[in-house]
Design an enzyme around this catalytic site. Structure first.
Site, mmCIF file in Angstrom:
data_model
loop_
_atom_site.group_PDB
_atom_site.id
_atom_site.type_symbol
_atom_site.label_atom_id
_atom_site.label_comp_id
_atom_site.label_asym_id
_atom_site.label_seq_id
_atom_site.Cartn_x
_atom_site.Cartn_y
_atom_site.Cartn_z
ATOM 1 N N CYS A 1 21.663 5.336 3.690
ATOM 2 C CA CYS A 1 21.899 4.212 2.761
ATOM 3 C C CYS A 1 23.024 4.453 1.762
ATOM 4 O O CYS A 1 24.030 3.742 1.793
ATOM 5 C CB CYS A 1 20.611 3.867 2.033
ATOM 6 S SG CYS A 1 19.379 3.161 3.150
ATOM 7 N N ASN B 1 21.807 0.775 -5.159
ATOM 8 C CA ASN B 1 22.188 2.006 -4.461
ATOM 9 C C ASN B 1 23.445 2.631 -5.058
ATOM 10 O O ASN B 1 23.548 3.851 -5.176
ATOM 11 C CB ASN B 1 22.362 1.736 -2.965
ATOM 12 C CG ASN B 1 21.015 1.748 -2.252
ATOM 13 O OD1 ASN B 1 19.993 1.985 -2.865
ATOM 14 N ND2 ASN B 1 21.018 1.483 -0.954
ATOM 15 N N LEU C 1 12.389 0.412 -0.016
ATOM 16 C CA LEU C 1 11.569 1.586 0.310
ATOM 17 C C LEU C 1 12.443 2.830 0.444
ATOM 18 O O LEU C 1 13.646 2.733 0.686
ATOM 19 C CB LEU C 1 10.760 1.351 1.589
ATOM 20 C CG LEU C 1 11.488 1.165 2.934
ATOM 21 C CD1 LEU C 1 12.033 2.463 3.495
ATOM 22 C CD2 LEU C 1 10.546 0.538 3.928
ATOM 23 N N LYS C 2 11.789 3.997 0.255
ATOM 24 C CA LYS C 2 12.498 5.271 0.365
ATOM 25 C C LYS C 2 11.899 6.052 1.528
ATOM 26 O O LYS C 2 10.668 6.160 1.614
ATOM 27 C CB LYS C 2 12.345 6.089 -0.930
ATOM 28 C CG LYS C 2 12.829 5.347 -2.158
ATOM 29 C CD LYS C 2 12.613 6.141 -3.433
ATOM 30 C CE LYS C 2 11.166 6.231 -3.912
ATOM 31 N NZ LYS C 2 10.484 4.975 -4.213
HETATM 32 P P1 NAD Z 1 17.358 2.127 12.057
HETATM 33 O O1 NAD Z 1 18.636 2.458 12.683
HETATM 34 O O2 NAD Z 1 16.318 3.174 11.863
HETATM 35 O O3 NAD Z 1 16.655 0.936 12.886
HETATM 36 C C1 NAD Z 1 17.332 -0.199 13.310
HETATM 37 C C2 NAD Z 1 16.676 -0.659 14.616
HETATM 38 O O4 NAD Z 1 17.240 -1.926 14.989
HETATM 39 C C3 NAD Z 1 16.950 0.270 15.800
HETATM 40 O O5 NAD Z 1 15.716 0.697 16.353
HETATM 41 C C4 NAD Z 1 17.747 -0.580 16.774
HETATM 42 O O6 NAD Z 1 17.492 -0.294 18.137
HETATM 43 C C5 NAD Z 1 17.289 -1.976 16.391
HETATM 44 N N1 NAD Z 1 18.187 -3.040 16.836
HETATM 45 C C6 NAD Z 1 19.543 -3.061 16.822
HETATM 46 N N2 NAD Z 1 20.005 -4.228 17.348
HETATM 47 C C7 NAD Z 1 18.915 -4.956 17.670
HETATM 48 C C8 NAD Z 1 18.743 -6.248 18.235
HETATM 49 N N3 NAD Z 1 19.768 -7.031 18.551
HETATM 50 N N4 NAD Z 1 17.486 -6.685 18.445
HETATM 51 C C9 NAD Z 1 16.402 -5.912 18.144
HETATM 52 N N5 NAD Z 1 16.523 -4.691 17.597
HETATM 53 C C10 NAD Z 1 17.759 -4.218 17.358
HETATM 54 O O7 NAD Z 1 17.730 1.435 10.652
HETATM 55 P P2 NAD Z 1 16.897 1.482 9.293
HETATM 56 O O8 NAD Z 1 17.072 2.779 8.622
HETATM 57 O O9 NAD Z 1 15.528 0.948 9.542
HETATM 58 O O10 NAD Z 1 17.707 0.402 8.430
HETATM 59 C C11 NAD Z 1 17.687 -0.966 8.744
HETATM 60 C C12 NAD Z 1 18.345 -1.726 7.614
HETATM 61 O O11 NAD Z 1 17.587 -1.575 6.418
HETATM 62 C C13 NAD Z 1 19.752 -1.246 7.291
HETATM 63 O O12 NAD Z 1 20.528 -2.346 6.884
HETATM 64 C C14 NAD Z 1 19.541 -0.331 6.121
HETATM 65 O O13 NAD Z 1 20.664 -0.224 5.283
HETATM 66 C C15 NAD Z 1 18.402 -1.026 5.397
HETATM 67 N N6 NAD Z 1 17.583 -0.134 4.578
HETATM 68 C C16 NAD Z 1 17.250 1.095 5.029
HETATM 69 C C17 NAD Z 1 16.436 1.921 4.273
HETATM 70 C C18 NAD Z 1 16.071 3.307 4.747
HETATM 71 O O14 NAD Z 1 15.584 4.077 3.951
HETATM 72 N N7 NAD Z 1 16.279 3.639 6.017
HETATM 73 C C19 NAD Z 1 15.957 1.476 3.028
HETATM 74 C C20 NAD Z 1 16.295 0.199 2.609
HETATM 75 C C21 NAD Z 1 17.109 -0.592 3.388
#
Ligand code: NAD
Length: 433
Positions: free
Chosen positions: A261, A209, A151-152
């Protein structure tokens, strides 16, 4: 199906609400008590178009609830998605401590067999590491699969509900069948699931990516050449993009890629390659070009405004791209820091990302966050357009000229037309034109 999602960030919250939307019974957990408290009050802690309605509808229907207790999430579900952050460690590798901590937490509370699915972006081999970690802490069978998320931010809800493709990485037949059932309602129009082993799925996400980042750096490099030889990169990219082998997406010159990302994922991929004795020099070059590109507008500011010290600059667009409040690794942060180091005053505006930006910047002296884009332009010696939010596309230029100390527009996203602006008395610089 009973589903748990660990992490309520940009990915976890969208995924949890998306799974609930298709009738699943979803628990979404986060250790951030503030986030969970807000979600329970019906507030969405991030800005993502359409997410508020989706969450509200599914909470209202009793299909989605929030908890700070990973144990509750562990006991609830037959499939648990890991969507915690995997930020860059100091050496560029992916910091997996959040993921491993969550895995331990879940394993300790399991009271039945489960499929754990890494949705977080993680280096090759991580599914096996998570399986080992959990296996040491529970007697119940745990299968760990990879299901990277594509997702974006800005269009995350639609991307999740109507995915281009779903990559499922596991050799376990039962896990594959379960994930197929879970995703089937998202893919009614056509079959777009790609099955593979977990290692290939993990590499697929980084390869995507890194490729997209490389395209951006490629076109930025071409833009810089256009600048030197008197060509217009906007014409060049249009001519390139009409070739179906090339396509026109992700071919927009600008001030470099940012976000949560591309920068961290290219760094992590380079780290993995290094650990295996490979240099991945194309990806390394993309990263190098990007770092230089982030300072393009600062160089142009020097050319058009002279000395930076003591001058006031308006930055329009602080989030790393439009329609998000995410400022992680945003080019505007790098630009702001460089201008502040040179002794500039900054007036900042972004429709959604202002508070996050000020927090990351550390709220330094000489910066003012403005609610209104014209207010930000007041007294400025130049406007630097860093992120192409729609509302910046056609501003009232005559009003701007009245408000500004000097009529200089530095267009980091090629949104404006030089001839029109020069006719109005502005000095203009874009990217590669
Ligand atoms: P984010 O930082 O917005 O959210 C991560 C959440 O995980 C936070 O709210 C944090 O408090 C929580 N967390 C951390 N440790 C925890 C634990 N032990 N138990 C429960 N919750 C916990 O991150 P994001 O942007 O959602 O990205 C998450 C993953 O997805 C990353 O690996 C990222 O690379 C990947 N990703 C992100 C996107 C994007 O557009 N943001 C797109 C594709 C993939």
């Amino acid at each position: 199906m009973k589903v748990s999602v660990i992490g309520t960030g940009y990915v976890g919250l969208v995924a949890a609400a998306g799974f609930a939307e298709h009738g699943n019974d979803v628990v979404c957990a986060d250790i951030d008590e503030g986030k969970i408290a807000r979600l329970r009050k019906g507030e969405i802690p991030i800005f993502e178009p359409g997410l508020d309605t989706l969450v509200e509808r599914n909470v209202g229907a009793g299909r989605l609830r929030f908890t700070t207790d990973n144990g509750e999430a562990a006991r609830h579900a037959e499939v648990i998605f890991m969507a915690v952050g995997t930020p860059s460690a100091a050496d560029g590798s992916a910091n997996l401590s959040y993921l491993f901590e969550a895995a331990r937490d879940i394993a300790r509370h399991l009271d039945h067999p489960v499929v754990v699915v890494n949705k977080s972006t993680v280096p090759v081999g991580t599914a096996e590491r998570v399986a080992r970690i959990m296996g040491e802490l529970t007697k119940h069978r745990v299968v760990v699969a990879s299901n990277p998320e594509f997702l974006k931010e800005g269009t995350a809800v639609d991307d999740f509900l109507f995915p281009d493709r779903v990559v499922i990485g596991t050799d376990d037949e039962d896990a594959r069948e379960l994930l197929h059932r879970l995703y089937r309602p998202f893919l009614r129009q056509s079959e777009r699931v790609v099955y593979m082993d977990a290692r290939s799925a993990e590499v697929t996400k980084y390869a995507c990516n890194a490729y997209l980042a490389t395209r951006i750096s490629f076109v930025n490099d071409i833009a810089n050449l256009c600048d030197l030889v008197g060509a217009d990169v906007e014409k060049v990219r249009t001519g390139m993009g009409m070739d179906p082998r090339i396509g026109n997406k992700f071919l927009y010159p600008g001030v470099g890629y940012g976000g949560s990302c591309f920068p961290k994922d290219t760094r992590a991929l380079l780290d993995t390659a290094r650990a295996h004795g490979l240099s991945l020099s194309l990806v390394a070059a993309a990263e190098r070009i990007n770092e230089a590109q982030k300072l393009l507008l600062v160089r142009k500011a020097r050319q058009l405004c002279g000395e930076i010290t003591g001058k006031t600059f308006a930055l329009w667009g602080l989030a790393f791209k439009p329609n998000t409040d995410d400022v992680r690794d945003a080019p505007a942060l790098r630009i702001a820091r460089a201008l502040l180091t040179d002794g500039a005053q900054l007036r900042l505006h972004d429709p959604e990302g202002g508070p996050n930006f000020m927090q990351d910047l550390g709220d330094p002296a000489g910066t003012t966050l403005c609610d209104d884009m014209y207010e930000a332009a007041r007294g400025a010696h130049a406007i630097l357009l860093c992120t192409e939010w729609r509302q910046y596309r056609s501003p009232d230029f005559e009003r701007l000229r009245e408000l500004m100390a000097e009529p200089v527009l530095l267009d980091g996203r090629n949104q404006w037309e030089r001839e029109q602006l020069e006719a109005l008395g502005f000095r203009y610089a874009g990217v590669g034109r």
